[in-house]
Design a protein around this motif. Sequence first.
Motif, PDB file in Angstrom:
ATOM      1  N   GLU A  46       6.220 -33.344   8.820  1.00 24.83           N
ATOM      2  CA  GLU A  46       4.816 -32.994   9.032  1.00 24.83           C
ATOM      3  C   GLU A  46       4.699 -31.919  10.114  1.00 24.83           C
ATOM      4  O   GLU A  46       5.591 -31.776  10.951  1.00 24.83           O
ATOM      5  N   ASN A  47       3.608 -31.175  10.091  1.00 31.77           N
ATOM      6  CA  ASN A  47       3.389 -30.129  11.083  1.00 31.77           C
ATOM      7  C   ASN A  47       2.887 -30.767  12.379  1.00 31.77           C
ATOM      8  O   ASN A  47       1.805 -31.359  12.403  1.00 31.77           O
ATOM      9  N   PRO A  48       3.645 -30.663  13.488  1.00 32.67           N
ATOM     10  CA  PRO A  48       3.242 -31.342  14.715  1.00 32.67           C
ATOM     11  C   PRO A  48       2.037 -30.710  15.409  1.00 32.67           C
ATOM     12  O   PRO A  48       1.488 -31.303  16.339  1.00 32.67           O
ATOM     13  N   ARG A 283       5.384 -21.468  12.493  1.00 33.21           N
ATOM     14  CA  ARG A 283       6.734 -20.967  12.256  1.00 33.21           C
ATOM     15  C   ARG A 283       7.494 -20.783  13.578  1.00 33.21           C
ATOM     16  O   ARG A 283       8.657 -21.175  13.694  1.00 33.21           O
ATOM     17  N   VAL A 284       6.835 -20.194  14.561  1.00 35.21           N
ATOM     18  CA  VAL A 284       7.486 -19.954  15.851  1.00 35.21           C
ATOM     19  C   VAL A 284       7.844 -21.280  16.526  1.00 35.21           C
ATOM     20  O   VAL A 284       8.953 -21.446  17.062  1.00 35.21           O
ATOM     21  N   LEU A 285       6.907 -22.234  16.524  1.00 36.26           N
ATOM     22  CA  LEU A 285       7.181 -23.551  17.110  1.00 36.26           C
ATOM     23  C   LEU A 285       8.369 -24.195  16.410  1.00 36.26           C
ATOM     24  O   LEU A 285       9.222 -24.825  17.055  1.00 36.26           O
ATOM     25  N   ASN A 286       8.451 -24.032  15.100  1.00 38.02           N
ATOM     26  CA  ASN A 286       9.546 -24.618  14.337  1.00 38.02           C
ATOM     27  C   ASN A 286      10.882 -23.976  14.718  1.00 38.02           C
ATOM     28  O   ASN A 286      11.889 -24.665  14.909  1.00 38.02           O
ATOM     29  N   ASP A 287      10.896 -22.654  14.848  1.00 35.97           N
ATOM     30  CA  ASP A 287      12.129 -21.970  15.247  1.00 35.97           C
ATOM     31  C   ASP A 287      12.595 -22.443  16.620  1.00 35.97           C
ATOM     32  O   ASP A 287      13.789 -22.679  16.845  1.00 35.97           O
ATOM     33  N   GLN A 288      11.652 -22.569  17.538  1.00 37.28           N
ATOM     34  CA  GLN A 288      12.008 -23.011  18.887  1.00 37.28           C
ATOM     35  C   GLN A 288      12.509 -24.448  18.879  1.00 37.28           C
ATOM     36  O   GLN A 288      13.487 -24.787  19.560  1.00 37.28           O
ATOM     37  N   GLY A 289      11.864 -25.292  18.099  1.00 33.95           N
ATOM     38  CA  GLY A 289      12.284 -26.689  18.005  1.00 33.95           C
ATOM     39  C   GLY A 289      13.643 -26.835  17.350  1.00 33.95           C
ATOM     40  O   GLY A 289      14.459 -27.679  17.758  1.00 33.95           O
ATOM     41  N   MET A 290      13.902 -26.011  16.339  1.00 31.25           N
ATOM     42  CA  MET A 290      15.210 -26.044  15.690  1.00 31.25           C
ATOM     43  C   MET A 290      16.308 -25.687  16.691  1.00 31.25           C
ATOM     44  O   MET A 290      17.366 -26.328  16.737  1.00 31.25           O
ATOM     45  N   GLN A 291      16.054 -24.673  17.512  1.00 31.36           N
ATOM     46  CA  GLN A 291      17.022 -24.277  18.532  1.00 31.36           C
ATOM     47  C   GLN A 291      17.216 -25.391  19.556  1.00 31.36           C
ATOM     48  O   GLN A 291      18.336 -25.673  19.993  1.00 31.36           O
ATOM     49  N   LEU A 346      21.262 -38.268   9.459  1.00 32.38           N
ATOM     50  CA  LEU A 346      19.841 -38.548   9.643  1.00 32.38           C
ATOM     51  C   LEU A 346      19.088 -37.231   9.493  1.00 32.38           C
ATOM     52  O   LEU A 346      19.532 -36.204  10.022  1.00 32.38           O
ATOM     53  N   ARG A 347      17.973 -37.259   8.779  1.00 33.65           N
ATOM     54  CA  ARG A 347      17.131 -36.067   8.711  1.00 33.65           C
ATOM     55  C   ARG A 347      16.048 -36.191   9.776  1.00 33.65           C
ATOM     56  O   ARG A 347      15.345 -37.202   9.853  1.00 33.65           O
ATOM     57  N   VAL A 348      15.933 -35.155  10.570  1.00 31.65           N
ATOM     58  CA  VAL A 348      15.008 -35.168  11.710  1.00 31.65           C
ATOM     59  C   VAL A 348      14.006 -34.031  11.538  1.00 31.65           C
ATOM     60  O   VAL A 348      14.398 -32.861  11.427  1.00 31.65           O
ATOM     61  N   SER A 349      12.727 -34.350  11.512  1.00 34.18           N
ATOM     62  CA  SER A 349      11.698 -33.321  11.451  1.00 34.18           C
ATOM     63  C   SER A 349      11.567 -32.646  12.808  1.00 34.18           C
ATOM     64  O   SER A 349      11.764 -33.271  13.853  1.00 34.18           O
ATOM     65  N   ILE A 350      11.213 -31.367  12.793  1.00 29.91           N
ATOM     66  CA  ILE A 350      10.994 -30.641  14.043  1.00 29.91           C
ATOM     67  C   ILE A 350       9.621 -31.016  14.590  1.00 29.91           C
ATOM     68  O   ILE A 350       8.607 -30.889  13.900  1.00 29.91           O
ATOM     69  N   GLY A 351       9.594 -31.479  15.828  1.00 31.73           N
ATOM     70  CA  GLY A 351       8.337 -31.877  16.444  1.00 31.73           C
ATOM     71  C   GLY A 351       7.941 -30.956  17.577  1.00 31.73           C
ATOM     72  O   GLY A 351       8.448 -29.832  17.713  1.00 31.73           O
ATOM     73  N   LEU A 352       7.031 -31.411  18.403  1.00 30.15           N
ATOM     74  CA  LEU A 352       6.697 -30.710  19.638  1.00 30.15           C
ATOM     75  C   LEU A 352       7.884 -30.791  20.596  1.00 30.15           C
ATOM     76  O   LEU A 352       8.736 -31.678  20.460  1.00 30.15           O
ATOM     77  N   ASN A 356      10.880 -33.653  20.472  1.00 33.69           N
ATOM     78  CA  ASN A 356      12.287 -33.336  20.225  1.00 33.69           C
ATOM     79  C   ASN A 356      13.169 -33.864  21.344  1.00 33.69           C
ATOM     80  O   ASN A 356      14.248 -34.425  21.105  1.00 33.69           O
ATOM     81  N   GLN A 357      12.710 -33.678  22.582  1.00 33.57           N
ATOM     82  CA  GLN A 357      13.488 -34.136  23.725  1.00 33.57           C
ATOM     83  C   GLN A 357      13.586 -35.660  23.738  1.00 33.57           C
ATOM     84  O   GLN A 357      14.653 -36.215  24.045  1.00 33.57           O
ATOM     85  N   ARG A 358      12.495 -36.321  23.423  1.00 33.28           N
ATOM     86  CA  ARG A 358      12.509 -37.787  23.359  1.00 33.28           C
ATOM     87  C   ARG A 358      13.534 -38.264  22.335  1.00 33.28           C
ATOM     88  O   ARG A 358      14.290 -39.219  22.577  1.00 33.28           O
ATOM     89  N   PHE A 359      13.584 -37.614  21.186  1.00 31.00           N
ATOM     90  CA  PHE A 359      14.561 -37.984  20.168  1.00 31.00           C
ATOM     91  C   PHE A 359      15.985 -37.763  20.670  1.00 31.00           C
ATOM     92  O   PHE A 359      16.857 -38.632  20.509  1.00 31.00           O
TER      93      PHE A 359
END
Length: 369
Positions: A46-48, A283-291, A346-352, A356-359
């Motif tokens: 989902e889109n965070p 898109r930008v948030l997703n790229d940053q979260g992926m990194q 495990l598949r992990v969705s990109i979050g805020l 991400n840090q909590r995960f």
Amino acid sequence: MSCDFLAQAVAGVQKLSPYVPGKPVDELARELGLAVDSIVKLASNENPLGPSQKALAAIQAELPELTRYPDGNGFVLKQALANKFALALEQITLGNGSNDILELVARAFLAPGLNAVFSQHAFAVYPLATQAVGAEGRSVPAKDWGHDLPAMLAACDANTRVIFIANPNNPTGTWFDQAQLEAFLGQVPEHILVVLDEAYTEYSAAGELPNGLDYLSRYPNLLVSRTFSKAYGLAALRIGYAASSPVVADVLNRVRQPFNANSLALAAAAAALTDDAYLERSRVLNDQGMQQLTTGFTEQGLNWIASRGNFIAVDVQRDAGPVYQALLREGVIVRPVAGYGMPQHLRVSIGLPEENQRFLEALRKVLAA
């Protein structure tokens, strides 16, 4: 003695196992006695960011008309799609999410004695929709976790009616490039409908992935399926669409349920199409979260599958089931994918960033236990 209604069901349905969605936050809170606001859900892609403000305004404007049936033809949304993507209205089929499009394809083109081809590790709805109508599903072994397009082509025969391909693929995140797609489409027999599932295409920058819509004029046996549930942040409203030749769209509309897209979804989707700034932020948030996640995996000595989606599959180097359960106890919901033939991932969705840090912190704790 009551009737055995399972035995009364058609053969394909008898053997089906229901699709299992990501665990809801409220359900986990009830099960473990956790506070809802303490739970992080990174399970359903989902889109965070939440929905576009333009979409929310369109929903608000539509609320007084809830007593009316929606426009069964979805003219306003179809016109918005046609204008944005240079399509004709007759090429567009609206769905109750893109899952609905996949089901419509199966109902319209598959039957006992016919078959559909799809990849190993591909979206679970492809085999489910195929089996439900009594057709044969042919799963082709993956190559480096992704689609082996030449092998999929070789698996086709005179009874093949549909090939399901996803770019990028869920749950692996793998993708194929323009040259691979063009070589594939150029060899598919004209009696086979190619369903190109682009549910996550908006998460890639221009030129990173081939645009399926560009090929519709050259290949009348191509259907491109997309959704507003992911990058557009409208998952709860269940709205998607297909672009195809007018002939294919006409066939799908013959089996499409009337009013399958509700008024709020139609209005919100049309408005969301105009919010390019929101889409770019997503898109930008997703790229940053992926990194952020891949850096964290590297620090923990874990491997992952490179992804173009808004999710990533990480190899936890052991049976992922107990890891998933332990993460739940930490208030973190991700997605086990053993059912996709990936028992250690495990598949992990990109979050805020904070999600991400909590995960990552929870994963480190669980793996060290």
